[in-house]
Design an enzyme around this catalytic site. Structure first.
Site, PDB file in Angstrom:
ATOM      1  N   CYS A  69      -4.493 -42.861  47.694  1.00  0.00           N
ATOM      2  CA  CYS A  69      -4.324 -44.050  48.547  1.00  0.00           C
ATOM      3  C   CYS A  69      -4.594 -43.717  50.000  1.00  0.00           C
ATOM      4  CB  CYS A  69      -2.919 -44.608  48.375  1.00  0.00           C
ATOM      5  SG  CYS A  69      -1.641 -43.387  48.680  1.00  0.00           S
ATOM      6  N   GLU A 106       9.181 -45.048  51.827  1.00  0.00           N
ATOM      7  CA  GLU A 106       9.822 -44.148  50.870  1.00  0.00           C
ATOM      8  C   GLU A 106      10.038 -42.804  51.569  1.00  0.00           C
ATOM      9  OE1 GLU A 106       7.149 -44.198  47.403  1.00  0.00           O
ATOM     10  OE2 GLU A 106       8.600 -45.538  46.465  1.00  0.00           O
ATOM     11  N   ASN A 161      -2.618 -42.231  39.669  1.00  0.00           N
ATOM     12  CA  ASN A 161      -3.316 -41.156  40.379  1.00  0.00           C
ATOM     13  C   ASN A 161      -2.492 -39.890  40.600  1.00  0.00           C
ATOM     14  OD1 ASN A 161      -2.059 -42.896  42.248  1.00  0.00           O
ATOM     15  ND2 ASN A 161      -3.185 -41.939  43.904  1.00  0.00           N
ATOM     16  N   GLU A 199       3.998 -49.856  47.895  1.00  0.00           N
ATOM     17  CA  GLU A 199       3.094 -48.819  48.425  1.00  0.00           C
ATOM     18  C   GLU A 199       1.729 -49.132  47.840  1.00  0.00           C
ATOM     19  OE1 GLU A 199       4.016 -46.737  50.585  1.00  0.00           O
ATOM     20  OE2 GLU A 199       6.176 -46.493  50.359  1.00  0.00           O
TER      21      GLU A 199
HETATM   22  P1  NAD Z   1      -2.490 -51.107  39.576  1.00  0.00           P
HETATM   23  O1  NAD Z   1      -2.013 -52.047  40.624  1.00  0.00           O
HETATM   24  O2  NAD Z   1      -3.533 -51.573  38.649  1.00  0.00           O
HETATM   25  O3  NAD Z   1      -1.269 -50.640  38.658  1.00  0.00           O
HETATM   26  C1  NAD Z   1      -0.109 -50.043  39.194  1.00  0.00           C
HETATM   27  C2  NAD Z   1       1.028 -50.222  38.203  1.00  0.00           C
HETATM   28  O4  NAD Z   1       1.357 -51.609  38.128  1.00  0.00           O
HETATM   29  C3  NAD Z   1       0.677 -49.794  36.769  1.00  0.00           C
HETATM   30  O5  NAD Z   1       1.793 -49.186  36.173  1.00  0.00           O
HETATM   31  C4  NAD Z   1       0.340 -51.127  36.114  1.00  0.00           C
HETATM   32  O6  NAD Z   1       0.474 -51.096  34.716  1.00  0.00           O
HETATM   33  C5  NAD Z   1       1.379 -52.023  36.768  1.00  0.00           C
HETATM   34  N1  NAD Z   1       1.079 -53.467  36.688  1.00  0.00           N
HETATM   35  C6  NAD Z   1      -0.136 -54.059  36.572  1.00  0.00           C
HETATM   36  N2  NAD Z   1       0.018 -55.404  36.524  1.00  0.00           N
HETATM   37  C7  NAD Z   1       1.342 -55.665  36.639  1.00  0.00           C
HETATM   38  C8  NAD Z   1       2.125 -56.854  36.658  1.00  0.00           C
HETATM   39  N3  NAD Z   1       1.572 -58.060  36.550  1.00  0.00           N
HETATM   40  N4  NAD Z   1       3.463 -56.737  36.799  1.00  0.00           N
HETATM   41  C9  NAD Z   1       4.051 -55.525  36.928  1.00  0.00           C
HETATM   42  N5  NAD Z   1       3.358 -54.359  36.886  1.00  0.00           N
HETATM   43  C10 NAD Z   1       2.026 -54.430  36.743  1.00  0.00           C
HETATM   44  O7  NAD Z   1      -2.912 -49.771  40.330  1.00  0.00           O
HETATM   45  P2  NAD Z   1      -3.583 -48.473  39.695  1.00  0.00           P
HETATM   46  O8  NAD Z   1      -5.018 -48.782  39.427  1.00  0.00           O
HETATM   47  O9  NAD Z   1      -2.731 -47.947  38.603  1.00  0.00           O
HETATM   48  O10 NAD Z   1      -3.479 -47.455  40.925  1.00  0.00           O
HETATM   49  C11 NAD Z   1      -4.405 -47.381  41.953  1.00  0.00           C
HETATM   50  C12 NAD Z   1      -3.891 -48.109  43.170  1.00  0.00           C
HETATM   51  O11 NAD Z   1      -2.641 -47.570  43.581  1.00  0.00           O
HETATM   52  C13 NAD Z   1      -4.819 -47.927  44.351  1.00  0.00           C
HETATM   53  O12 NAD Z   1      -5.006 -49.168  44.998  1.00  0.00           O
HETATM   54  C14 NAD Z   1      -4.069 -46.983  45.254  1.00  0.00           C
HETATM   55  O13 NAD Z   1      -4.391 -47.091  46.607  1.00  0.00           O
HETATM   56  C15 NAD Z   1      -2.654 -47.363  44.989  1.00  0.00           C
HETATM   57  N6  NAD Z   1      -1.752 -46.268  45.376  1.00  0.00           N
HETATM   58  C16 NAD Z   1      -0.972 -46.427  46.488  1.00  0.00           C
HETATM   59  C17 NAD Z   1      -0.150 -45.389  46.905  1.00  0.00           C
HETATM   60  C18 NAD Z   1       0.735 -45.525  48.130  1.00  0.00           C
HETATM   61  O14 NAD Z   1       1.712 -44.801  48.214  1.00  0.00           O
HETATM   62  N7  NAD Z   1       0.428 -46.399  49.061  1.00  0.00           N
HETATM   63  C19 NAD Z   1      -0.101 -44.203  46.173  1.00  0.00           C
HETATM   64  C20 NAD Z   1      -0.904 -44.081  45.055  1.00  0.00           C
HETATM   65  C21 NAD Z   1      -1.724 -45.126  44.658  1.00  0.00           C
END
Ligand code: NAD
Length: 502
Positions: free
Chosen positions: A290, A468, A158, A256
């Site tokens: 998020c 962070e 995002n 996060e």
């Molecule tokens: P996601 O969990 O699908 O993926 C995040 C990352 O993890 C990607 O790079 C993905 O390829 C990787 N990943 C997936 N499976 C994995 C595994 N088994 N082992 C290691 N890495 C793996 O999330 P997304 O759809 O890319 O992002 C959206 C989510 O991120 C939303 O839930 C959002 O709230 C969250 N987010 C949180 C924050 C925060 O700071 N709290 C900020 C931005 C986004």
């Protein structure tokens, strides 16, 4: 709007331990979600690519040329990276817009913020003190900080350049080597960051960018014995799985994760201020944030009039192409993501929710080929409904009335997530009281979605663990070591006589 801007997109190679190489993992197709055109197709990183990157990182991190740098010397690399980002803001912004569909206004701001993050952590590094601890015995005692070694940064799609910087800057400042794995929907801007890091002269091997499948390269980075910490931003279910793997190898991990943040409007609020903040809090970034203020609680005495103004303002928001400077709400990141957002709204409506605004794709034929979805407001929902409990990660706001403080605190806290909250009131002591009573990582009072790299960020409950940013953000990527230095010059009395005999 036709995209007539020519940008030199990264050429499909990955940055593997300081070398540009073709990936050998699964194919990744980067699309421009504003019109569905293909930006590029690249091969992601396989486990073998990851293992090569780890081996190079290990050698580079252990090299005295990096390890023995003084903090002010290491900081210079961070300043150079910050300069490199600033000099390339327009290019970075355009690449990120191509990859994510975010407006150029937003991606320029994200790139500027990434530069600020590198500069901030350079400054933190230069000004962080180690400590002489209070002496309680005969030795001089110290607490010093060492790099962890190899750190993996796993980021979502995002806000890639900003979330990459939030992890890479403190991790490099701390003296580590960093392996960055961006999300498959947004690999390009992270590869662009690699070009800038390379141009900064950072010793080869210390930085890698490895887009690829989470279950392949992501898994490797979490499980590999040489990786000493993982900093993860993403969804809660992925984070939970990753934390379990990390526990198995006793590795610290920062998470996060997602959110479903409450926003509360009291009858004494400055309504114009509240309306603009609420609109920005949920509909900017097309709700793909998020910390989006996704659950709105309005005090009953003003509920009807306030919600009527909110709905009218929402319908006036400019939905459009990300290159149009007037656009407030752009497309979603991917057509598949739109399907997920639509599914949430359809299910909520089937369960009795009333659509006050949006709830569908825009009619504008100019937007027909993009992943657009109108800013949506749903009423007649209960705080326990699925639409109020789960993260939609799109431009969807639910509105609910409340009567008093205790009720709104209880309802705000009645959710698995606890990332942020917004409070709109002219009664500052009350706002502070409520902000302290809500379980959350961040409280915004009469504002929303403001960020500062100097202020810690993170969530509670299913929104994650650890923080962070801020000065302590550097220490998260270091290990503390105790040092005792003898000041007496005397043999230890326990063995002194024995030693004298030999
Ligand atoms: P996601 O969990 O699908 O993926 C995040 C990352 O993890 C990607 O790079 C993905 O390829 C990787 N990943 C997936 N499976 C994995 C595994 N088994 N082992 C290691 N890495 C793996 O999330 P997304 O759809 O890319 O992002 C959206 C989510 O991120 C939303 O839930 C959002 O709230 C969250 N987010 C949180 C924050 C925060 O700071 N709290 C900020 C931005 C986004």
């Amino acid at each position: 709007m036709k995209d007539e801007i020519k940008i030199d997109l990264p050429d499909g190679k990955l940055f593997v331990g300081g070398q540009w190489e073709e990936g050998t993992g699964a194919e990744i197709t980067s699309i421009f979600p504003a019109d569905g055109s293909v930006n590029c197709v690249l091969k992601g990183a396989s486990r073998a690519d990851g293992e090569r990157a780890i081996a190079r990182a290990k050698a580079a991190q252990a090299d005295p040329a990096w390890r023995n740098l003084k903090p002010h010397e290491r900081a210079r690399y961070l300043y150079r990276i910050a300069d490199g980002i600033e000099e390339n803001i327009e290019r970075i912004a355009r690449i990120q817009t191509r990859d994510t569909g975010k407006t150029l206004t937003e991606t320029r701001a994200l790139a500027a913020s990434a530069a600020g993050t590198f500069r901030y952590f350079g400054a933190v590094l230069e000004t962080s003190d180690e400590a002489l601890t209070t002496q309680r015995g005969t030795a001089l005692t110290m607490s010093v900080w060492e790099p962890i070694g190899l750190v993996a940064a796993i980021t979502p799609w995002n806000s890639p350049i900003a979330s990459d910087a939030q992890k890479v800057a403190p991790a490099l400042a701390a003296g580590n080597a960093v392996l960055l794995k961006p999300a498959s929907w947004s690999p390009l801007v992270s590869l662009e960051l690699a070009r800038i890091v390379e141009a900064s002269g950072l010793p080869e091997g210390l930085f890698s960018v490895l887009p690829g499948a989470g279950r392949e390269i992501g898994n490797l980075l979490v499980e590999h014995p040489d990786i000493g910490r993982v900093s993860f931003t993403g969804g809660t279910s992925t984070g939970r799985r990753l934390a379990a793997q990390a526990a198995d190898k006793l590795m610290p991990v920062s998470l996060e994760l997602g959110g479903k943040s409450p926003t509360i409007v009291f009858e004494d609020a400055d309504q114009d201020l509240a309306l603009s903040g609420i609109l920005f809090g949920i509909f900017s970034s097309t709700g793909q944030s998020c910390i989006a203020g996704a659950r709105l609680f309005v005090q009953r005495s003003i509920y009807d009039s306030f919600v009527a103004r909110l709905v009218a303002a929402t319908k006036r928001l400019k939905v459009g192409h990300p290159h149009d400077p007037a656009t407030q709400v752009s497309c979603l990141v991917h057509p598949d993501h739109r399907v997920s957002v639509e599914g949430y709204v359809e299910e909520a409506v089937a369960a009795g929710a009333r659509v006050l605004a949006g709830g569908k794709r825009p009619d504008d034929p100019e937007l027909a080929s993009g992943a657009y979805y109108l800013p949506t407001i749903l009423a007649d929902v209960s705080n326990t409904d699925k639409i109020c409990r789960e993260e939609v990660f799109g431009p969807v706001l639910v509105v609910m009335p409340f009567d008093d403080e205790d009720e709104v605190i209880a309802k705000s806290n009645d959710n698995d997530y606890a990332l942020a909250c917004g409070i709109w009131s002219r009664d500052f002591p009350r706002s502070l009281r409520i902000g302290r009573a809500i379980t959350t990582g961040t409280v915004w009072i009469n504002t929303y979605k403001q960020f500062s790299v100097s202020t810690p960020f993170g969530g509670e409950k299913d929104s994650g663990m650890a923080r962070e940013k801020g000065r302590d953000g550097l220490r998260a990527y270091m290990v503390q070591k105790a040092v005792y230095v003898d000041l007496t010059g005397e043999p230890h009395p326990w063995a002194a006589a024995t030693v004298a005999e030999v």
